[in-house]
Write a protein that holds these residues in place. Structure first.
Motif, PDB file in Angstrom:
ATOM      1  N   ASP B  21       0.822  -1.200   0.000  1.00 51.23           N
ATOM      2  CA  ASP B  21       0.000   0.000   0.000  1.00 51.23           C
ATOM      3  C   ASP B  21       0.868   1.267   0.000  1.00 51.23           C
ATOM      4  OD1 ASP B  21      -1.757   2.052   0.672  1.00 51.23           O
ATOM      5  OD2 ASP B  21      -2.945   0.750   1.971  1.00 51.23           O
ATOM      6  N   ASN B  46      -7.331  -0.655   1.682  1.00 50.38           N
ATOM      7  CA  ASN B  46      -7.792  -1.853   0.979  1.00 50.38           C
ATOM      8  C   ASN B  46      -8.966  -1.571   0.041  1.00 50.38           C
ATOM      9  OD1 ASN B  46      -7.754  -4.612   0.403  1.00 50.38           O
ATOM     10  ND2 ASN B  46      -9.205  -5.092   2.040  1.00 50.38           N
ATOM     11  N   PRO B  47      -8.836  -0.590  -0.848  1.00 49.23           N
ATOM     12  CA  PRO B  47     -10.002  -0.212  -1.656  1.00 49.23           C
ATOM     13  C   PRO B  47     -10.322  -1.229  -2.749  1.00 49.23           C
ATOM     14  CG  PRO B  47      -8.082   0.986  -2.405  1.00 49.23           C
ATOM     15  CD  PRO B  47      -7.638   0.180  -1.203  1.00 49.23           C
ATOM     16  N   ALA B  48     -11.597  -1.304  -3.098  1.00 45.85           N
ATOM     17  CA  ALA B  48     -12.023  -2.060  -4.286  1.00 45.85           C
ATOM     18  C   ALA B  48     -12.136  -1.023  -5.397  1.00 45.85           C
ATOM     19  CB  ALA B  48     -13.350  -2.752  -4.035  1.00 45.85           C
ATOM     20  N   HIS B  51      -6.055   1.735  -6.576  1.00 48.62           N
ATOM     21  CA  HIS B  51      -5.216   1.563  -5.395  1.00 48.62           C
ATOM     22  C   HIS B  51      -3.840   2.145  -5.680  1.00 48.62           C
ATOM     23  CE1 HIS B  51      -3.032  -1.247  -2.400  1.00 48.62           C
ATOM     24  NE2 HIS B  51      -3.670  -0.320  -1.707  1.00 48.62           N
ATOM     25  N   ARG B  69      -3.353   1.186  -9.600  1.00 46.31           N
ATOM     26  CA  ARG B  69      -3.859  -0.026 -10.255  1.00 46.31           C
ATOM     27  C   ARG B  69      -5.252  -0.305  -9.715  1.00 46.31           C
ATOM     28  NH1 ARG B  69      -3.751  -5.427  -8.875  1.00 46.31           N
ATOM     29  NH2 ARG B  69      -3.066  -4.637  -6.878  1.00 46.31           N
ATOM     30  N   THR B  71      -7.972  -2.585  -8.354  1.00 46.50           N
ATOM     31  CA  THR B  71      -7.945  -3.910  -7.729  1.00 46.50           C
ATOM     32  C   THR B  71      -9.097  -4.795  -8.200  1.00 46.50           C
ATOM     33  OG1 THR B  71      -9.173  -3.074  -5.833  1.00 46.50           O
ATOM     34  CG2 THR B  71      -6.776  -3.110  -5.640  1.00 46.50           C
TER      35      THR B  71
END
Lengths: 420, 98
Positions: B21, B46-48, B51, B69, B71
């Motif tokens: 991260d 921790n994003p969807a 990132h 990028r 995720t």
């Protein structure tokens, strides 16, 4: 409760042309409110609903599943079940799970095909063998079976294994847990679902949680793709989607990263290996399904991902490791591969706790070991929800342990989720 | 997955080492703010979706890269140097090629 599946019911239904079987679970519409909502209709959510109803008499429960039942990790794992941990908190928890596994088919009146075929960790250096001896002793100290095996014994158990001194990483021994094994993963979901359904739990598929209803800090329900649903208690058991769901509740950060883990199955072979074997010089594990396919996998891809698919470097690595152990498999064709999203915690151990918001309960951090934990996860989470406090088995698995210096790091890797 | 290194161009992900991260901020080494240290070590967004993360081109030029990028799709929308002079590096790369 009378057994729904029995030799008698099989015969009676066969004589009637198999027209009278009931679906294993209903397809109810959501009610306006429940005592408990469980978000996530995977193995852990369904097991939690089952034990809430069975052990605690709480049956006004809804399990909300965004897809279809068993579409997540409960249908994507490599089915191994074991309790061969080093640290007491993990050993006690997973051994409780193992004991529940041992009675699960009978308990659920549903054949989960639990097969105690053993799990053998191979050691490739004397130091690693010593380390396994230490872990085996730690296990036996807590009443879990463990035995060290010599290369000759291992060769008798797994004739196809290359234990020669010319092997890329010669085998110097192994740690065997005989009571470990495999189970039929889909049957675990279906069995718990039916058990919960027959006790009155509503299992609601195609119902995605889109937000949380709040009264101040307190969580009082959820908004979903099928309307608002209120509940006194809202439990979250969504594994790889933990980050997304917690962000809906306004919890911005968690000691969790989501990573993708790939798994593979070959074409069916004649009986080849009748145990679960793991490689000690990398990360590889394999067993053979009852259909004959070799089921195997290795490391996670190693970068954050919510995609249920991975990349080629890990495919290459897993195949290389397989061939290092079993050169004879070089011509066997891989049939399928797939990926699942794993909730990698910062110490490799799970979180099963009340909170972090009032009215909320949290079950996550399973890394890629959640399948074997399914019974104990559901059992302890149901206890925690019913009594508003953890059972001794899950008391160490708090969310705040990271900030309090109480991590449970079985592998000693530090706060590096891609290494657990 | 291909990552376009500012020095080396598009390369397979196997050449890169993930360093995690890139949103985290390391406290001053002299800091005794335990909460800040705990947050740095343990807490993740921790994003969807997009990132912000750090990769090293360990099998190439060994530069540390800041990559954005997605995720959910693994699609990479930007790559720059972790130290932050993305534009000048891209320019140098273009000049080298010219």
């Amino acid at each position: 409760m009378m057994a729904e599946y029995s030799a008698f019911s099989l015969l009676a239904n066969a004589l009637k042309g198999n027209k009278d079987w009931k679906p294993a679970w209903r397809k109810p519409d959501p009610k306006a409110s429940y005592d408990v909502i469980i978000i996530g209709g995977g193995g852990h959510g369904l097991a939690t609903a089952y034990y809430l109803a069975k052990e605690h008499g709480i049956t006004n429960v809804a399990v909300l599943e965004k897809g279809w039942l068993g579409s997540g990790n409960v249908g994507r794992n490599t089915t191994a079940v074991r309790s061969n941990y080093l640290l007491p908190a993990n050993t006690r928890f997973y051994e409780h799970s193992m004991k529940l596994w041992e009675g699960l088919s009978h308990e659920l009146n549903y054949n989960v095909m639990f097969s105690q075929r053993g799990c053998l960790n191979l050691a490739h250096t004397p130091a690693q063998f010593d380390d396994y001896a230490r872990r085996g002793n730690a296990m036996r100290h807590l009443g879990v079976d463990a035995e060290l095996m010599t290369p000759a014994e291992i060769k008798r158990l797994i004739p196809a294994l290359d234990i020669s001194s010319e092997a890329r990483f010669p085998v110097v021994g192994g740690l065997m847990q005989r009571r470990a094994g495999t189970a039929r993963h889909d049957a675990v979901a279906w069995g718990y679902a039916r058990g919960a359904d027959r006790r009155g739990v509503d299992i609601i598929e195609n119902c995605e949680v889109t937000g949380f209803l709040r009264d101040g800090d307190r969580v009082t329900g959820v908004t979903t793709s099928r309307g608002d649903i209120r509940a006194r208690k809202v439990a979250v058991a969504v594994a790889g989607s933990t980050g997304r769901v917690m962000q809906l509740a306004g919890v911005e950060t968690m000691p969790i990263e989501s990573h993708v883990l790939q798994a593979f199955v070959t074409e069916s072979l004649k009986p080849f290996i009748d145990t679960v074997v793991t490689f000690g010089m990398g990360h590889f594990y394999m067993s053979q399904s009852d259909k004959g396919g070799l089921v195997y996998g290795g490391d996670i891809d190693g970068y954050n991902s919510y995609a249920q698919r991975g990349n080629l470097p890990i495919v290459d690595e897993v195949m290389s490791e397989m061939l290092a152990l079993f050169p004879g498999l070089a011509r066997v064709r891989m049939l399928r591969s797939w990926g699942g999203v794993c909730d990698m915690s910062m110490d490799g151990s799970p979180i099963i706790t009340t909170g972090p918001l009032p009215g909320m309960y949290l079950n996550c951090g399973w890394c890629y070991g959640g399948f074997k934990a399914t019974p104990a996860s559901g059992w302890t989470f149901a206890w925690t929800i019913a009594k508003d406090e953890p059972h001794d088995f899950n008391a160490p698995f708090t969310l705040d342990r990271f900030h309090r210096g109480l991590v449970i790091d079985d592998k000693g890797q530090g706060a590096n989720p891609r290494l657990h | 997955m291909l990552i376009t290194c500012p020095y080396c161009g598009p390369r397979d992900v196997i050449e890169f080492t993930y360093q995690g991260d890139g949103n985290r901020e390391r406290p001053d080494p002299a800091s005794q703010n335990f909460e800040a240290w705990n947050a740095y070590v343990y807490d993740r967004l921790n994003p969807a979706g997009d990132h912000n993360e750090i990769w090293q081109h360990s099998g190439g030029c060994r530069a540390h890269l800041r990559v954005v990028r997605n995720t959910l799709t693994h699609e990479i929308s930007s790559v720059g140097f972790a130290r932050g002079d993305h534009a000048s590096a891209a320019r140098r790369n273009a000049e080298d090629k010219a």
